[in-house]
Design a protein around this motif. Sequence first.
Motif, PDB file in Angstrom:
ATOM      1  N   ASN A   3      51.441 100.702   8.113  1.00  0.00           N
ATOM      2  CA  ASN A   3      51.554 102.113   7.969  1.00  0.00           C
ATOM      3  C   ASN A   3      50.326 102.523   7.095  1.00  0.00           C
ATOM      4  OD1 ASN A   3      52.463 104.676   6.734  1.00  0.00           O
ATOM      5  ND2 ASN A   3      54.494 103.979   7.225  1.00  0.00           N
ATOM      6  N   SER A  48      56.778 107.478  -1.779  1.00  0.00           N
ATOM      7  CA  SER A  48      56.407 108.563  -0.653  1.00  0.00           C
ATOM      8  C   SER A  48      56.226 107.747   0.460  1.00  0.00           C
ATOM      9  CB  SER A  48      55.407 109.476  -1.086  1.00  0.00           C
ATOM     10  OG  SER A  48      55.764 110.149  -2.104  1.00  0.00           O
ATOM     11  N   LYS A  49      56.437 108.523   1.779  1.00  0.00           N
ATOM     12  CA  LYS A  49      56.269 107.854   3.142  1.00  0.00           C
ATOM     13  C   LYS A  49      55.705 108.703   3.964  1.00  0.00           C
ATOM     14  CE  LYS A  49      60.623 104.875   2.935  1.00  0.00           C
ATOM     15  NZ  LYS A  49      61.594 104.849   3.515  1.00  0.00           N
ATOM     16  N   ALA A  51      55.975 109.097   7.909  1.00  0.00           N
ATOM     17  CA  ALA A  51      56.696 108.549   8.946  1.00  0.00           C
ATOM     18  C   ALA A  51      55.839 108.361  10.171  1.00  0.00           C
ATOM     19  CB  ALA A  51      57.545 110.067   9.476  1.00  0.00           C
ATOM     20  N   ARG A  68      59.070 110.332  -3.579  1.00  0.00           N
ATOM     21  CA  ARG A  68      59.895 110.162  -2.455  1.00  0.00           C
ATOM     22  C   ARG A  68      59.829 111.271  -1.354  1.00  0.00           C
ATOM     23  NH1 ARG A  68      62.010 109.457  -7.242  1.00  0.00           N
ATOM     24  NH2 ARG A  68      62.474 111.646  -7.336  1.00  0.00           N
ATOM     25  N   ILE A  70      58.523 112.421   2.169  1.00  0.00           N
ATOM     26  CA  ILE A  70      58.462 112.067   3.756  1.00  0.00           C
ATOM     27  C   ILE A  70      57.696 112.753   4.228  1.00  0.00           C
ATOM     28  CG2 ILE A  70      59.619 111.395   5.645  1.00  0.00           C
ATOM     29  CD1 ILE A  70      62.055 110.289   4.053  1.00  0.00           C
ATOM     30  N   TYR A  94      60.802 116.759   2.204  1.00  0.00           N
ATOM     31  CA  TYR A  94      60.594 116.242   3.648  1.00  0.00           C
ATOM     32  C   TYR A  94      59.892 117.303   4.314  1.00  0.00           C
ATOM     33  CZ  TYR A  94      61.853 114.782   8.679  1.00  0.00           C
ATOM     34  OH  TYR A  94      61.601 114.478   9.682  1.00  0.00           O
ATOM     35  N   TYR A 145      68.476 114.654   1.125  1.00  0.00           N
ATOM     36  CA  TYR A 145      69.044 113.178   1.547  1.00  0.00           C
ATOM     37  C   TYR A 145      70.423 113.179   2.155  1.00  0.00           C
ATOM     38  CZ  TYR A 145      64.399 112.127   0.267  1.00  0.00           C
ATOM     39  OH  TYR A 145      62.601 112.255   0.106  1.00  0.00           O
ATOM     40  N   VAL A 151      67.506 108.616   6.638  1.00  0.00           N
ATOM     41  CA  VAL A 151      65.948 108.893   6.733  1.00  0.00           C
ATOM     42  C   VAL A 151      65.501 108.424   5.526  1.00  0.00           C
ATOM     43  CG1 VAL A 151      64.330 110.850   6.381  1.00  0.00           C
ATOM     44  CG2 VAL A 151      66.214 111.385   7.540  1.00  0.00           C
ATOM     45  N   TYR A 152      65.851 108.224   4.480  1.00  0.00           N
ATOM     46  CA  TYR A 152      65.247 107.400   3.478  1.00  0.00           C
ATOM     47  C   TYR A 152      66.029 105.996   3.185  1.00  0.00           C
ATOM     48  CZ  TYR A 152      61.844 107.349   0.133  1.00  0.00           C
ATOM     49  OH  TYR A 152      60.937 107.069  -1.076  1.00  0.00           O
TER      50      TYR A 152
END
Length: 152
Positions: A3, A48-49, A51, A68, A70, A94, A145, A151-152
């Motif tokens: 990633n 934090s991500k 996608a 946190r 996304i 998000y 969420y 999703v998380y």
Amino acid sequence: MKNAISLYRISNYFHRKNIGFISKIFDGINFLIFNSVVPGSARIGYKSKLAYGGIGVVIHSKAVIGERVIIGQNTTIGRKLSPEGVPIIANDVYIGAGARILGGITIGNNVIIGANSVVLIDVPDNTIVAGNPAKIVRNLDGSIYDLLENVY
């Protein structure tokens, strides 16, 4: 590396240690592998991500992104034509695929930004925005969420 956020974390480590040339090397690797611009100088919070590996994500070098968050693929977080002002994104946000968040704006806590939205104004806490230009489409009573199952 599976990633772009992993390479960002390494780049950010070297940036914080003032070893800029190594940070830039990891930025370049991130671009080559994931076609993403996620510079180590940006501030991206804990958990934090990005996608889908972070494919096509562009984040301004001075952007501030909370915890946190996304971020969907092909998203841009940057400035407008003016050299002043980059987005500040709070916690628990998000950001849908293809969204554009531009200018010196603030995105509040617990926000959902719809796919392909163009956000040019501040977004208050506990809202969902969508469209071009983005407008508030709903206020939220609970956590994002709860709506975004698994999703998380």
